[in-house]
Design an enzyme around this catalytic site. Structure first.
Site: not given
Ligand code: NAP
Length: 262
Positions: A174, A170
């Site tokens: 990002k 994740y």
């Protein structure tokens, strides 16, 4: 629908918000509809997208344009079909001047410590959060370039900057999104298009409700403002960057995290 400002320069403009069915994305759709934009919101489920569009239309009241919000099925974990869908949407909207407002909000997690993370968990998150943003942006950008006007806002995360144990996939997606947006900002600035990122901290949505209560209890003392964020805290920042008020801001990452990484 919560009370919000009417953001300047959005009246009558078309917008695409990926992942607009709940949480931050839905709040962004509500802010845009309130400001007079015509929004397409997406979900992996066509039914869910239509249902949420209906709810937001009826919340907007009798004065609202019947065309103010529509639902569209889009699953960014399936890049081939996603590319076809967004290319089709861009083509359809060409006659009406394209879609000048794009919010890259859809995102997913598949947490686990790196030592135990499967290639599937890695790929699924990076494909949805990063490749998905690439595909959608690439499809809509030609319309913005033709119109010599556009606003792109991606939703990253404080985790992209600070890292988080169990979220290497994740965090990478990002952090990648922020670099992607800065590069897009440089590529298209001369065409009157801005591209920015909003990086939320921990916001009260389904995504954080999935965290164990003990983890949330440990988090709150790390936030100078002393609470999790609300979806409107983030949606306001997104709407601002889409609005005329942000005309001279591009390539920026706006942190909305209660001060946790200052
Ligand atoms: P959420 O409540 O879980 O909503 C996620 C949205 O993304 C839903 O509308 C969902 O649509 C859509 N989505 C999920 N997987 C998708 C896929 N494969 N293809 C297309 N759409 C998909 O999440 P949220 O908390 O509002 O988060 C929104 C964004 O903010 C995400 O990018 C997230 O990473 C970021 N963010 C959230 C927080 C937080 O604390 N909540 C913090 C930092 C950043 P359907 O389920 O209807 O398909």
């Amino acid at each position: 629908m919560s009370t919000h400002l009417r953001w300047p320069g959005l009246e009558g403009k078309r917008a695409l918000v990926t992942g607009g069915t709940r949480g931050i994305g839905r709040a962004v759709v509500e802010h845009l509809v309130r400001s007079g934009a015509k929004v397409v919101l997406t979900s992996r489920s066509a039914e869910q997208a239509e249902q949420v569009a209906d709810e937001i239309r009826s919340q907007a009241g009798a004065d609202a344009d019947g065309d103010c919000v529509k639902g569209l099925a889009l699953d960014l974990s399936q890049p081939d079909s996603a590319e076809e869908i967004v290319t089709g949407l861009a083509k359809e909207s060409r006659a009406d001047g394209g879609i000048p407002l794009l919010v890259l909000n859809a995102g997913t997690t598949r947490d686990g410590l790196l030592m135990r993370m499967s290639r599937e968990d890695w790929n699924s998150v990076v494909t949805t959060n990063l490749t998905g943003a690439f595909l959608v942006t690439k499809a809509l950008l030609p319309g913005m370039i033709r119109a010599r006007s556009g606003r792109i806002v991606a939703v990253s995360s404080v985790v992209g900057r600070m890292g988080n144990p169990g979220q290497s996939n994740y965090a990478a997606s990002k952090a990648g999104l922020e670099g992607f947006i800065r590069s897009v900002a440089r590529e298209v600035a001369s065409r009157g298009i801005t591209a920015n990122t909003v990086a939320p901290g921990f916001i009260d949505t389904d995504m954080t409700r999935a965290l164990p209560e003990a983890a949330v209890d440990k988090l709150v003392p790390l936030i100078p403002l002393g609470r999790l964020g609300e979806v409107d805290d983030v949606a306001g920042a997104v709407a601002f960057l889409l609005s005329e008020a942000a005309a001279y801001i591009t390539g920026e990452v706006l942190a909305v995290n209660g001060g946790m990484d200052m």
